[in-house]
Design an enzyme around this catalytic site. Sequence first.
Site, mmCIF file in Angstrom:
data_model
loop_
_atom_site.group_PDB
_atom_site.id
_atom_site.type_symbol
_atom_site.label_atom_id
_atom_site.label_comp_id
_atom_site.label_asym_id
_atom_site.label_seq_id
_atom_site.Cartn_x
_atom_site.Cartn_y
_atom_site.Cartn_z
ATOM 1 N N HIS A 1 54.512 15.721 51.457
ATOM 2 C CA HIS A 1 54.039 14.326 51.446
ATOM 3 C C HIS A 1 54.344 13.661 52.795
ATOM 4 O O HIS A 1 55.450 13.169 53.011
ATOM 5 C CB HIS A 1 54.708 13.536 50.316
ATOM 6 C CG HIS A 1 54.232 13.920 48.962
ATOM 7 N ND1 HIS A 1 53.138 13.326 48.366
ATOM 8 C CD2 HIS A 1 54.683 14.847 48.084
ATOM 9 C CE1 HIS A 1 52.943 13.866 47.176
ATOM 10 N NE2 HIS A 1 53.859 14.792 46.981
ATOM 11 N N LYS B 1 51.660 -6.947 51.726
ATOM 12 C CA LYS B 1 52.410 -8.190 51.983
ATOM 13 C C LYS B 1 52.616 -8.455 53.476
ATOM 14 O O LYS B 1 52.431 -9.586 53.937
ATOM 15 C CB LYS B 1 53.764 -8.130 51.271
ATOM 16 C CG LYS B 1 54.654 -9.346 51.495
ATOM 17 C CD LYS B 1 54.101 -10.596 50.843
ATOM 18 C CE LYS B 1 54.396 -10.579 49.350
ATOM 19 N NZ LYS B 1 54.035 -11.858 48.703
ATOM 20 N N GLU C 1 53.341 10.847 53.782
ATOM 21 C CA GLU C 1 53.355 9.384 53.663
ATOM 22 C C GLU C 1 54.737 8.802 53.382
ATOM 23 O O GLU C 1 54.969 7.611 53.609
ATOM 24 C CB GLU C 1 52.362 8.933 52.581
ATOM 25 C CG GLU C 1 52.757 9.270 51.151
ATOM 26 C CD GLU C 1 52.309 10.651 50.701
ATOM 27 O OE1 GLU C 1 52.224 10.876 49.479
ATOM 28 O OE2 GLU C 1 52.066 11.515 51.564
ATOM 29 N N GLY D 1 49.320 14.492 42.748
ATOM 30 C CA GLY D 1 49.120 14.225 41.327
ATOM 31 C C GLY D 1 49.987 15.171 40.512
ATOM 32 O O GLY D 1 50.459 16.185 41.028
ATOM 33 N N CYS E 1 49.450 17.611 48.828
ATOM 34 C CA CYS E 1 50.072 18.128 47.601
ATOM 35 C C CYS E 1 48.993 18.597 46.612
ATOM 36 O O CYS E 1 48.325 19.588 46.869
ATOM 37 C CB CYS E 1 50.992 17.072 47.002
ATOM 38 S SG CYS E 1 52.127 17.746 45.751
ATOM 39 N N TYR E 2 48.768 17.884 45.513
ATOM 40 C CA TYR E 2 47.702 18.275 44.588
ATOM 41 C C TYR E 2 46.354 18.312 45.309
ATOM 42 O O TYR E 2 45.523 19.189 45.056
ATOM 43 C CB TYR E 2 47.641 17.298 43.408
ATOM 44 C CG TYR E 2 46.555 17.637 42.393
ATOM 45 C CD1 TYR E 2 46.808 18.533 41.358
ATOM 46 C CD2 TYR E 2 45.289 17.061 42.477
ATOM 47 C CE1 TYR E 2 45.814 18.858 40.437
ATOM 48 C CE2 TYR E 2 44.291 17.376 41.565
ATOM 49 C CZ TYR E 2 44.559 18.275 40.544
ATOM 50 O OH TYR E 2 43.583 18.600 39.644
ATOM 51 N N ASP F 1 51.416 -15.728 49.463
ATOM 52 C CA ASP F 1 50.056 -15.218 49.244
ATOM 53 C C ASP F 1 49.062 -16.340 48.976
ATOM 54 O O ASP F 1 47.996 -16.410 49.592
ATOM 55 C CB ASP F 1 50.052 -14.218 48.085
ATOM 56 C CG ASP F 1 51.046 -13.087 48.293
ATOM 57 O OD1 ASP F 1 51.319 -12.760 49.465
ATOM 58 O OD2 ASP F 1 51.552 -12.549 47.297
#
Length: 513
Positions: free
Chosen positions: A169, A369, A171, A55, A82-83, A227
């Site tokens: 991070h 997706k 991710e 954040g 992180c945050y 979708d």
Amino acid sequence: MEKELVIVLDFGGQYNQLIARRVRECNVYCEVHPYTMPIEKIKEMNPKGIILTGGPNSVYDEKSPHYDPALFSLGIPILGICYGAQLMAWSLGGKVETAPVSEYGKTETMIDRSGRLFGNVSEKTVTWMSHTDYIAEPPEGFRVTSHTEVCPVAAMENDEKKLYAVQFHPEVTHTVEGQKILSAFVLGPCGCSGSWKMDNFVDKTILELREKVGSGKALCALSGGVDSSVAAVLMSKAIGKQLTCVFVDHGLLRKDEAESVDRVFGPDGPYDLNFVHVDAHERFYEKLKGVTEPEKKRKIIGEEFIRVFEEEAKKIGAVDYLVQGTIYPDVIESGLGKSATIKSHHNVGGLPDYVDFKEIIEPLRMLFKDEVRRAGLELGIPENLVYRQPFPGPGLGIRIIGEVTPEKVKIVQEADAIYREEIAKAGLDRKINQYFAALTNMRSVGVMGDFRTYDYAIALRAVETSDFMTAEATNIPWEVLQKVTSRIVNEVEHVNRVFYDCTSKPPGTIEFE
């Protein structure tokens, strides 16, 4: 799904949806929730693990988002990123301060491989840092498991209490071994087995939908895109002829798209569906007349769709449920909790305040997706349909910058058809995740023959992505771009210039508006 749930608590970072995506790559179900979720609700959900996101704030600022410190005493494994790492340290008595040197970007990071999350990580690796504050002192009971040249606590852990934190991070793909770290967390301290598969999702969802609808009727908003097609077949498997699929041709489709949808889902197609085709060109064009602001266009299109569906539902009689092909990126980009609204998707943030249905059913709401495509294959939908080019509900309305007119629609339809044709001829159609032509609002001087022109510019877009949350522009061979440009300028009226969009996501979005 209930037994192996990992919750991501969103503190406003830009990569939050990616965390959920990476956890799901470990075959563990994961949901993103705002940091305002009450601790009682978390207990009720009984997650196997919790991840606290990054954040933009400083934890020592009273106005910054915080959480009840009791969270860290639940006995549930927690990973702070992180945050989230700084929040863990600050909440438990450690020191968080402004860093003497900020870190941003790829950073050489030293790893203590005895750390619970780092057994398979190199002793020296590259991580992605993005912070101006840092953990100056870890809380009591924690040990440092990683550092950089300027960051003394790049990671810390209290394995006894199952609390872990990383300043970087894991991710993002720039953290070279980030997936190993996340996998070590969810399959290690969290104790997840990694058994969440798409066939489980399909079977479970069909049963849930059948129970929810009961003997009622449902109307599915079918655009013909991936979708909505998967949502339609999923609902059909669940409730059969109680479902009516309504395809609304709003005049903003790709060239020959309406005919293609009719062939697949109409009475002569492979699916035994109640199918209704509504031609609504004129009413959409009239509503969009003079409108140039992107969010307003999306909301107008979203509301008009609903009004058409309401009218069709009255013709069918006693329809309680509206089914939409909303997917997780739609939900996140339309604003989740305290997250910023990137753009309102016509079927989420673009919905009007009043909808004349008992309930809206979105069976794919929590899928990315690529997960939707896997669900489609599980349902037996042919590969050529499952892997077709994505097409947004608002259609060409958000691929035309500025006011939408029938003339502009024709321009972009023709340009897009040429682009798609040449991409297919070059054998790139299955290698590029999404590609399309858009009409800019820019006009410029050109020369055609011996005459001066003052016409529009077409922008070409092509991206590679797995989850449509992040994307990189595709490196299309120059000769292909030259061929596309030559054909568009020569074959499409009122176009004298063609651009190629090289922007990644972020900072751009995949669509133009």
